[in-house]
Motif scaffolding. Structure first.
Motif, PDB file in Angstrom:
ATOM      1  N   THR A   8       0.816  -1.200   0.000  1.00 32.32           N
ATOM      2  CA  THR A   8       0.000   0.000   0.000  1.00 32.32           C
ATOM      3  C   THR A   8       0.857   1.259   0.000  1.00 32.32           C
ATOM      4  O   THR A   8       1.938   1.297   0.552  1.00 32.32           O
ATOM      5  N   ASN A  14       0.944   9.384   2.181  1.00 30.87           N
ATOM      6  CA  ASN A  14       0.292  10.353   3.051  1.00 30.87           C
ATOM      7  C   ASN A  14       0.686  10.234   4.513  1.00 30.87           C
ATOM      8  O   ASN A  14       0.126  10.916   5.360  1.00 30.87           O
ATOM      9  N   ARG A  45      -3.479  14.323   8.560  1.00 28.34           N
ATOM     10  CA  ARG A  45      -4.908  14.344   8.863  1.00 28.34           C
ATOM     11  C   ARG A  45      -5.217  13.287   9.927  1.00 28.34           C
ATOM     12  O   ARG A  45      -4.722  12.156   9.865  1.00 28.34           O
ATOM     13  N   ALA A  46      -6.035  13.665  10.884  1.00 28.33           N
ATOM     14  CA  ALA A  46      -6.405  12.708  11.930  1.00 28.33           C
ATOM     15  C   ALA A  46      -7.399  11.709  11.368  1.00 28.33           C
ATOM     16  O   ALA A  46      -8.439  12.090  10.847  1.00 28.33           O
ATOM     17  N   PHE A  93      -2.874   5.426  10.069  1.00 31.88           N
ATOM     18  CA  PHE A  93      -3.137   4.004   9.782  1.00 31.88           C
ATOM     19  C   PHE A  93      -2.148   3.417   8.781  1.00 31.88           C
ATOM     20  O   PHE A  93      -1.875   2.222   8.783  1.00 31.88           O
ATOM     21  N   ARG A  94      -1.583   4.274   7.946  1.00 31.20           N
ATOM     22  CA  ARG A  94      -0.646   3.778   6.937  1.00 31.20           C
ATOM     23  C   ARG A  94       0.671   3.304   7.564  1.00 31.20           C
ATOM     24  O   ARG A  94       1.422   2.554   6.944  1.00 31.20           O
TER      25      ARG A  94
END
Lengths: 443, 404
Positions: A8, A12, A27-28, A365-366
C-alpha cells in the motif's frame, strides 16, 4: 495467508520538511499503535509518589491496560480498581459505586497509604456525576490520607489538557503550602530524574540550591518537602500546566527551561536561570566545546551511517535533527505526529538545509503498512534515536532514550552522543527492549 | 464489596476478544475509542502484534465528535483506509464511550458496506464484558456471513469400523482458538497434531493459522470441535446452516483426549472401542481442588485430575461469561474478588489458576499451582504456560499436582 499489507502507498504518512506549513501535518484518521512501549503511562507516572496507592474506577476494557501495567512493573500491591458495569449507567448507582468502592478498598488495605490517587474516566465525566462531592466526602472520610483526584480521559485528549498534562497537575496536588526555602528548587514533570550533573544542575548546586525531584524521592515526607521549594523548573511542555498550577496554588515560581539542542537557546536558558537563581553563568564556551567535540566524535563514528529520530526519545526531534545535520551527520527521517510550536526555529533550519528530509507519522493508519526494512537496505547500519524510530526502521542499533531521559543542555548533548556511539557499536534485541512497557519504571 | 478488585486483575475485554478472533483473517478492524484500547490490546492481549501484521485500529474518538454525535468522521476514516488497503471485510466495534452515546454500529456497518462494497460488520461491544463475548460474536458473524458449503455431496458417516480407522473419513473445524485462551506456545499446533494422529483432518481452525478462505470452507467439515466457549455460537450457526454436529472439549491430557474422541465418535455415530479404565493415582486432599478459568479448559483439566490422578472434590470457578452447561453442582460462576476471597481461603485447598490469583490467598495451608492464562495476566507469565493440548499434558499436571 494474510493479505500483503506492504504494497500500500504510504505517501500520506510522511511529508517533506519543505512542505510543512502547519503544526498538524497529518490528517487525523484511524490510529495505529506501534509496539514500542517504553513511554510511560499514567499508571507508571503516578507510582513516582512514594508509597502511594492508585485506584481506578473504570470499565473492564479501560482497566485492562493499567492493571497489567502495574502487574508488569511489580506494582500490584499499590494498585486497586472498581469495575464499572453496564447497569451502572442506568441504575443511578455510579456515584455510590465510585465512593463506596474507593472507601471499601482503602479500608481494607493492609497498610494505610499516605496518598491515594483516584482515577475517574471518560464516562463519569460525560455522565456529569458529582465528582467534586465524591472527592470532598472521601477527603472528609480519610483525613489522614491525601486523596488526589486523577483522570484517565482519553476522549478529552485534544481538549483543554492532554492526559500527560493532567497527570502532571495531579501528581503534585498533595504538596501543601508551607514556609519556603529560598535555596530549594524543584524539577517537576519528568518521569526520569533530572541530570544534576548537567551544567544547569551544577550551576544551581554551586549556588547553594538543593534540587528536589519526585523521581528521586523514596519516602513520602521527601515528596511533601517539595512544597517548600521557592521555584519549579520544568523542562518540557507537558509539565507546564502542572508547574503553573503549583505557582498559582503554592506561590512557587514556574521556570521554563526546556530541553533544547540549539546552542543559542541553551545559552539563553542558562543566562536566564542564572539571573532567576542568582547563580554564576557557567563557562559557555567550554561547554560548547565539550558538545562540539562529542558531536565530532559521533560524526567520525557514524561516517555515512544514517540516523532516524523520534519524538518519544526527545521532546524536540526536529531540533536534534537540525543539530545533527549542522554537523554533517546524515539524518534520514524524523518521526512525529505533530510539530510543536517551540520547534519553529528548527523547522525553519531544516526547510532551508534539508528540505527533502521526511517527517513521518507514527499513528497514521498507513504506518501499520509502511515498510520496516530501511536498516536492511543500509546493510544493518542505521542508528535510531528512540524506540519508534528503531521499530519503524527495523534497526538493531538504537539509543533507548525515553522522554529526554533526564538529559539537559550541552552536557545532555554530550551524553546523547556517547549513547549514540555505544549504540553504533552494539546490537540490541530491539523487540525485547521496546516491548517493555514504561521503560525504567520499577513500581 | 461487589465490583471491587483490591488485589486481583481483570480479564481481557469483549472488544479485545473480537480483535483476537478476527486477527488473522485479513479484515480492517476498528475499535471506536478515543485512545488506549489499541495499545492495551496489542501490548497485553495480542502476542502476534509485533510479527504478524493485521489492520486493527482505533477511531480516535474526540470529545467534540462524541458530543456532536459525529459518526460521519469514523465512517469517512474507515472508508479512506478501506479504499487504500482493500480488506476482505470491515469490522467496527465499540468501547464504553460509544455505549454511553448509543452508537449504532450495525447502521454504521450498513453504510460502510453500501459505500465500499466490502462485507461489513457492526458489533455492540462496550468494554464491559469479557473477551469471550467479543470473540463469540466475531466467530458467529464469520460463520453466518462467509461460510459456504462447497462440497454438495457430503460424506455420510458410516458406522463401519471403529476408532482411527473410521475417523479417517472425517474432517473437523476447531472453533474458539485464540491466543487469549491458547497463547502462542504451541497449543493450536498441538491440537492439529493430536487430531491428525487420531485420523482426523482439520478443515478449519478458528482462528489461528488459517485464512478467511479456509474458514469459509467450514461447511464442508463433518464435525466442529469447540475448544473454548467463544466458539459455541459459531458451532451453533454451522450446525443450523449445514447440519454439522459439534462437541466441546480440549484434549488436555490422556483422559480428556479420550473423552473428546469418544464424544466426537458419538456425534459422528461411529462405534468406539470401550474406554480403558486405567489405574488412577489417589490424591485425596483437604478441601479438594479448585480450577479457575474458562469453562472448556477448566473442565478438561478437571477430567485429567479426576480420571487420571484420582483427585476428588474438584470444583471449577469460571470468571468468564458463558458457563451454561459447563458447571456441575459445587462449581461457581463469578468474577467477584470477594467471592474468590471466600472460596479460595479454605484449609488444605489446592488451587490451579493464573499466578495473579495467588494474591488473594491468605491461608498458608492453601497449595497453589500456577497455570497462567493469557486472557488474565496477558504476556506477564507466558513463559510458564504449558502446551496443554495433547495427551502429554497429563505428565505436566501429574508432576505439579503431586509435588509439594
Amino acid at each position: 495467508m494474510l493479505i500483503n499489507l506492504h504494497k500500500t502507498d504510504t505517501e500520506n504518512a510522511d511529508v517533506r520538511m519543505a512542505d510543512i506549513d502547519t503544526t498538524q501535518p497529518f490528517r487525523a484518521g484511524l490510529e495505529y499503535s506501534a509496539p514500542a512501549r517504553g513511554t510511560w503511562t499514567i499508571a507508571h507516572t503516578s507510582m513516582l509518589i512514594p508509597h502511594s496507592h492508585q485506584i481506578f474506577v473504570c470499565p473492564e476494557g479501560c482497566l485492562r491496560g493499567v492493571v497489567l501495567s502495574a502487574a508488569e512493573y511489580g506494582g500490584l500491591d499499590r494498585f486497586s480498581m472498581v469495575t464499572v458495569k453496564e447497569g451502572d449507567f442506568v441504575n443511578g448507582r455510579m456515584e455510590r459505586l465510585f465512593e463506596d468502592g474507593v472507601t471499601d478498598i482503602i479500608r481494607r488495605l493492609p497498610q494505610r497509604p499516605p496518598a491515594v490517587l483516584v482515577y475517574s474516566c471518560c464516562i463519569q465525566h460525560f455522565m456529569g456525576i458529582d465528582l467534586p462531592g465524591i472527592f470532598r466526602r472521601l477527603r472528609e472520610r480519610f483525613p489522614d490520607i491525601d486523596i488526589l483526584e486523577c483522570f484517565m480521559l482519553p476522549t478529552m485528549r485534544k481538549s483543554k489538557y492532554t492526559p500527560d498534562e493532567l497527570m502532571r497537575i495531579s501528581l503534585y496536588d498533595a504538596l501543601k503550602q508551607q514556609e519556603k526555602d529560598p535555596k530549594s528548587v524543584n524539577v517537576v514533570g519528568n518521569d526520569f530524574a533530572f541530570d544534576t550533573g548537567s551544567e544547569l544542575g551544577e550551576m544551581l548546586t554551586e549556588a547553594g540550591f538543593r534540587i528536589r525531584d519526585i523521581c528521586r524521592c523514596r519516602e513520602y515526607p521527601e515528596y511533601l518537602e517539595m512544597g517548600s521549594s521557592a521555584a519549579n523548573i520544568y523542562t518540557w511542555k507537558a509539565a507546564e500546566a502542572g508547574a503553573l498550577a503549583l505557582e498559582k496554588r503554592l506561590g512557587q515560581k514556574a521556570v521554563s527551561l526546556p530541553v533544547s539542542f540549539d546552542y543559542e537557546e541553551i545559552e539563553e536558558e542558562l543566562t536566564e536561570a542564572a539571573g532567576s537563581f542568582h547563580a554564576r553563568v557557567p563557562d559557555i564556551k567550554a561547554l560548547e566545546s565539550e558538545a562540539d567535540a562529542a558531536l565530532a566524535r559521533l560524526k567520525a563514528v557514524l561516517g555515512d551511517t544514517p540516523v532516524e529520530i523520534d519524538y518519544t526519545a526527545v521532546s524536540r526531534p526536529l531540533g536534534l535533527a537540525a543539530l545533527f545535520i549542522s554537523r554533517g551527520i546524515r539524518v534520514k527521517a524524523v518521526y512525529a505526529d505533530a510539530v510543536l510550536p517551540e520547534e519553529e526555529k528548527a523547522l525553519k533550519y531544516l526547510k532551508e538545509n534539508a528540505p527533502d528530509l521526511p517527517l513521518r507519522a507514527t499513528i497514521n493508519f498507513r504506518c501499520r503498512i509502511a515498510p520496516r526494512d530501511e536498516a536492511q537496505e543500509e546493510q544493518g547500519k542505521l542508528l535510531a534515536i528512540g524506540q519508534k524510530a528503531a521499530y519503524f526502521s527495523g534497526t538493531k542499533h538504537f539509543v533507548n532514550l525515553i522522554q529526554n531521559g533526564g538529559l539537559w543542555g550541552f552536557r545532555g548533548i554530550v551524553s546523547l552522543c556517547r549513547m549514540a556511539e555505544e549504540a553504533c557499536s552494539a546490537e540490541a534485541d530491539t523487540k525485547a527492549i521496546i516491548s517493555v512497557k514504561g521503560w525504567g519504571c520499577c513500581g | 464489596m461487589k465490583q471491587v478488585q483490591r488485589v486481583l486483575a481483570n480479564y481481557s475485554a469483549d472488544l479485545f476478544g473480537l480483535c483476537s478472533a478476527l486477527y488473522e483473517l485479513g479484515g480492517l478492524i476498528v475499535m471506536h475509542d478515543a485512545s488506549g484500547c489499541n495499545s492495551t490490546y496489542n501490548t497485553h492481549d495480542e502476542p502476534r502484534w509485533y510479527d504478524i501484521d493485521s489492520m486493527i485500529y482505533v477511531s480516535g474518538l474526540t470529545e467534540q465528535d462524541a458530543i456532536l454525535g459525529n459518526d460521519a468522521k469514523i465512517i469517512g476514516d474507515i472508508l479512506e483506509a478501506a479504499e487504500e488497503t482493500h480488506p476482505k471485510f470491515i469490522a467496527v466495534c465499540g468501547s464504553p464511550m460509544p455505549y454511553l452515546l448509543g452508537t449504532d454500529f450495525r447502521a454504521i456497518a450498513r453504510i460502510l458496506e453500501k459505500k465500499s462494497g466490502i462485507p461489513s460488520f457492526g458489533f455492540r461491544t462496550d468494554g464491559m464484558h469479557t473477551y469471550i463475548r467479543g470473540a463469540r460474536d466475531a466467530f458467529a458473524a464469520v460463520a453466518e456471513r462467509f461460510c459456504r458449503k462447497r462440497n454438495e455431496n457430503p460424506r455420510t458417516p458410516e458406522a463401519s469400523g471403529s476408532g482411527n480407522e473410521s475417523r479417517k473419513k472425517f474432517s473437523v473445524n476447531l472453533i474458539g482458538v485464540t491466543p487469549l485462551d491458547f497463547s502462542i506456545v504451541g497449543n493450536a499446533e498441538a491440537m492439529r497434531t493430536f487430531l491428525a494422529e487420531n485420523g482426523m483432518s482439520v478443515q478449519s481452525c478458528w482462528a489461528m493459522g488459517d485464512t478467511l478462505e479456509t474458514l469459509s470452507s467450514a461447511g464442508d467439515a463433518d464435525l466442529s470441535i469447540v475448544v473454548s466457549t467463544s466458539g459455541i455460537a459459531a458451532a451453533e450457526v454451522l450446525k443450523k446452516r449445514f447440519g454439522i454436529p459439534y462437541v466441546t472439549g480440549i484434549p488436555a491430557g490422556k483422559a480428556a483426549a479420550e473423552k473428546l474422541l469418544r464424544d466426537a465418535a458419538a456425534a459422528l455415530r461411529i462405534p468406539e472401542e470401550p474406554a480403558e479404565t486405567g489405574k488412577t493415582e489417589k490424591a485425596g486432599n483437604g478441601s479438594g481442588t479448585v480450577i479457575i478459568g474458562e469453562p472448556v479448559f477448566a473442565n478438561a483439566v478437571r477430567t485429567c485430575l479426576e480420571q487420571e490422578l484420582g483427585a476428588e472434590n474438584v470444583r471449577l470457578i469460571c470468571p468468564t461469561e458463558i458457563t451454561d452447561g459447563f458447571l456441575r453442582p459445587g462449581d461457581t460462576a463469578t468474577d467477584e474478588e470477594e467471592d474468590f476471597e471466600k472460596l479460595l481461603n479454605q484449609p488444605g485447598l489446592t488451587v490451579i489458576a493464573d499466578p495473579i490469583y495467588r494474591r488473594i490467598i491468605e491461608r498458608k495451608d492453601v497449595r497453589f499451582i500456577d497455570f497462567p492464562h493469557e486472557a488474565y495476566s496477558g504476556r506477564l507469565y507466558r513463559s510458564g504456560i504449558p502446551v496443554f493440548a495433547g495427551p502429554g499434558f497429563s505428565g505436566w499436571l501429574r508432576e505439579k499436582f503431586f509435588s509439594s
